[in-house]
Write a protein that holds these residues in place. Structure first.
Motif, short mmCIF file in Angstrom:
data_model
loop_
_atom_site.label_atom_id
_atom_site.label_comp_id
_atom_site.label_asym_id
_atom_site.label_seq_id
_atom_site.Cartn_x
_atom_site.Cartn_y
_atom_site.Cartn_z
N SER A 90 50.74 -29.66 99.06
CA SER A 90 49.44 -29.52 99.71
C SER A 90 49.49 -30.18 101.08
O SER A 90 50.19 -31.19 101.27
CB SER A 90 48.35 -30.18 98.86
N SER A 91 48.76 -29.63 102.02
CA SER A 91 48.71 -30.24 103.35
C SER A 91 48.12 -31.64 103.29
O SER A 91 48.32 -32.46 104.20
CB SER A 91 47.89 -29.36 104.31
N ARG A 92 47.41 -31.95 102.19
CA ARG A 92 46.85 -33.29 102.04
C ARG A 92 47.95 -34.35 102.00
O ARG A 92 47.70 -35.53 102.29
CB ARG A 92 46.02 -33.38 100.76
N ALA A 93 49.14 -33.94 101.64
CA ALA A 93 50.24 -34.89 101.52
C ALA A 93 50.58 -35.53 102.86
O ALA A 93 50.96 -36.71 102.91
CB ALA A 93 51.48 -34.19 100.94
N TYR A 94 50.49 -34.78 103.94
CA TYR A 94 50.89 -35.28 105.25
C TYR A 94 49.74 -35.41 106.24
O TYR A 94 49.94 -35.95 107.34
CB TYR A 94 51.99 -34.40 105.85
N GLU A 95 48.58 -34.94 105.90
CA GLU A 95 47.48 -34.99 106.87
C GLU A 95 47.03 -36.42 107.12
O GLU A 95 46.82 -37.21 106.19
CB GLU A 95 46.30 -34.14 106.38
N HIS A 96 46.89 -36.74 108.38
CA HIS A 96 46.44 -38.06 108.81
C HIS A 96 44.97 -38.23 108.42
O HIS A 96 44.17 -37.30 108.61
CB HIS A 96 46.61 -38.17 110.33
N PRO A 97 44.57 -39.38 107.88
CA PRO A 97 43.15 -39.57 107.51
C PRO A 97 42.19 -39.31 108.67
O PRO A 97 41.10 -38.78 108.47
CB PRO A 97 43.10 -41.04 107.06
N ALA A 98 42.60 -39.65 109.87
CA ALA A 98 41.74 -39.42 111.03
C ALA A 98 41.57 -37.93 111.31
O ALA A 98 40.54 -37.50 111.82
CB ALA A 98 42.33 -40.10 112.27
#
Length: 376
Positions: free
Chosen positions: A26-34
């Motif tokens: 999932s892109s959530r794995a690498y997406e920056h919290p900001a």
């Protein structure tokens, strides 16, 4: 866009050297919290939904695709075959279902982008192709595939269109203000999304030194023998911590018109993530899957973003962020701290003299503190 499946596009071809594949990532794995929090803030911006829905049906995406098809070189097994192999590798590693078409556009400025509303298109310039070596280019293509996997291309396309529109209607005061409010919010989000895509590029290339070299070359050209990674990262440290409050304000003003973060900042952020436990867990095969995205808690996403921002402000060496931390912590003598931070800016106006002069308004406490420190 042709219906390119994994098999039709040679997804069975493995990368040129053994790299870990992240099946179903999932892109959530690498997406920056900001990145995620900025996108949430963007969607809450007044009028954004209306503009987004209107533009989704009006943007000339067909024209855009035809333009690249007619006036750029489409990457394939017959044209820029080495780039085509890297593109397939990147899609294989991040398990992207469709390989997006990629074009090489004649432009001496090193650049790459991922645009498109219905389906993404990747465009790289000749300046970038000529500047980077194979491993550096692999990270860049992985960066753009990361944009595609995260769905960033939609908002990037709208940003390009609105930026052009703002220039055309600059003579209409209210109309321009409304458009520029959305453009500013889009730019703020896109700068954060670049940090996410840099992480995706590292997951694809799996060579942090190549990622660092690529960013250095984008900043300083093809002169690696004249550059040093540690010195380059030290610039980011100096940029963040240096100066006073005036410099903090100037940093904000300098970055507002940009679509990308400053290169040294990107390098420092990427190196920090590469050394983190989160990155190591992904490399060990522990990461969120796309099949789990529907079960993701919005509350947890907000909490993660809030935690990130709190930690960033608390640990920041920027003078303005330090002041914000002091205010939040109830620190005393904030007036004196602000005056010292601005280095006596406005000296000569009423009540704005040096902080150590007890005769000047608001300076008594500071003067007494200074004398106590001297006595000690």
């Amino acid at each position: 866009m042709p219906d390119d499946s994994h098999e039709q596009n040679g997804h069975e071809n493995v990368p040129s050297r053994q790299r870990r594949r992240f099946e179903g990532i999932s892109s959530r794995a690498y997406e920056h919290p900001a990145d995620r929090s900025a996108l949430v803030a963007l969607r809450k911006l007044s009028g954004f939904d209306t503009v987004f829905k209107a533009l989704s049906g009006l943007l000339p995406e067909r024209s855009l695709r035809l333009l690249f098809l007619s006036d750029s070189v489409r990457v394939s097994d017959q044209q820029f075959a080495h780039l085509n192999t890297m593109l397939r590798d990147a899609c294989y590693i991040l398990d992207l279902e469709k390989v997006p078409p990629m074009y090489v556009n004649q432009d001496p400025q090193p650049n790459a982008m991922c645009i498109g509303l219905d389906e993404p298109i990747i465009v790289v310039t000749t300046g970038l192709v000529e500047l980077l070596d194979e491993e550096e280019m692999r990270a860049v293509i992985g960066h753009e595939v990361g944009h595609a996997l995260s769905g960033h291309s939609v908002y990037r396309t709208i940003l390009l269109f609105l930026t052009s529109l703002a220039l055309k209607i600059a003579w209409i005061p209210l109309g321009n203000l409304a458009i520029m409010a959305i453009v500013t919010a889009l730019r703020e989000w896109f700068r954060k999304s670049e940090l996410s895509a840099d992480r995706a590029g590292l997951l694809v290339g799996q060579d942090v030194q190549a990622s660092m070299r690529g960013l250095m070359k984008i900043a300083g050209g093809n002169h690696l023998h004249e550059m040093n990674v540690d010195a380059f990262l030290a610039q980011a440290e100096e940029y963040e911590a240096g100066g006073d409050l005036r410099d903090s304000v100037l940093k904000i003003l300098n970055v507002l018109p940009r679509s990308h973060p400053f290169t040294t900042v990107r390098a420092a952020e990427l190196k920090k993530w590469a050394e983190s436990r989160d990155f190591q867990r992904i490399m060990d095969g522990h990461y969120p899957r796309r099949s789990q995205d529907k079960d993701t808690s919005v509350t947890d996403t907000f909490r993660e973003s809030a935690t990130h921002y709190t930690s960033s402000v608390k640990n920041s060496k920027d003078p303005l962020m330090k002041l914000v931390t002091d205010i939040a912590g109830g620190a005393g003598d904030l007036g004196g701290r602000v005056r010292r931070g601005f280095g006596g800016f406005g000296n000569g106006s009423s009540g704005s003299g040096t902080d150590t002069d007890p005769e000047q308004g608001g300076g008594t406490d500071t003067a007494q503190e200074d004398r106590r420190r001297d006595d000690e």
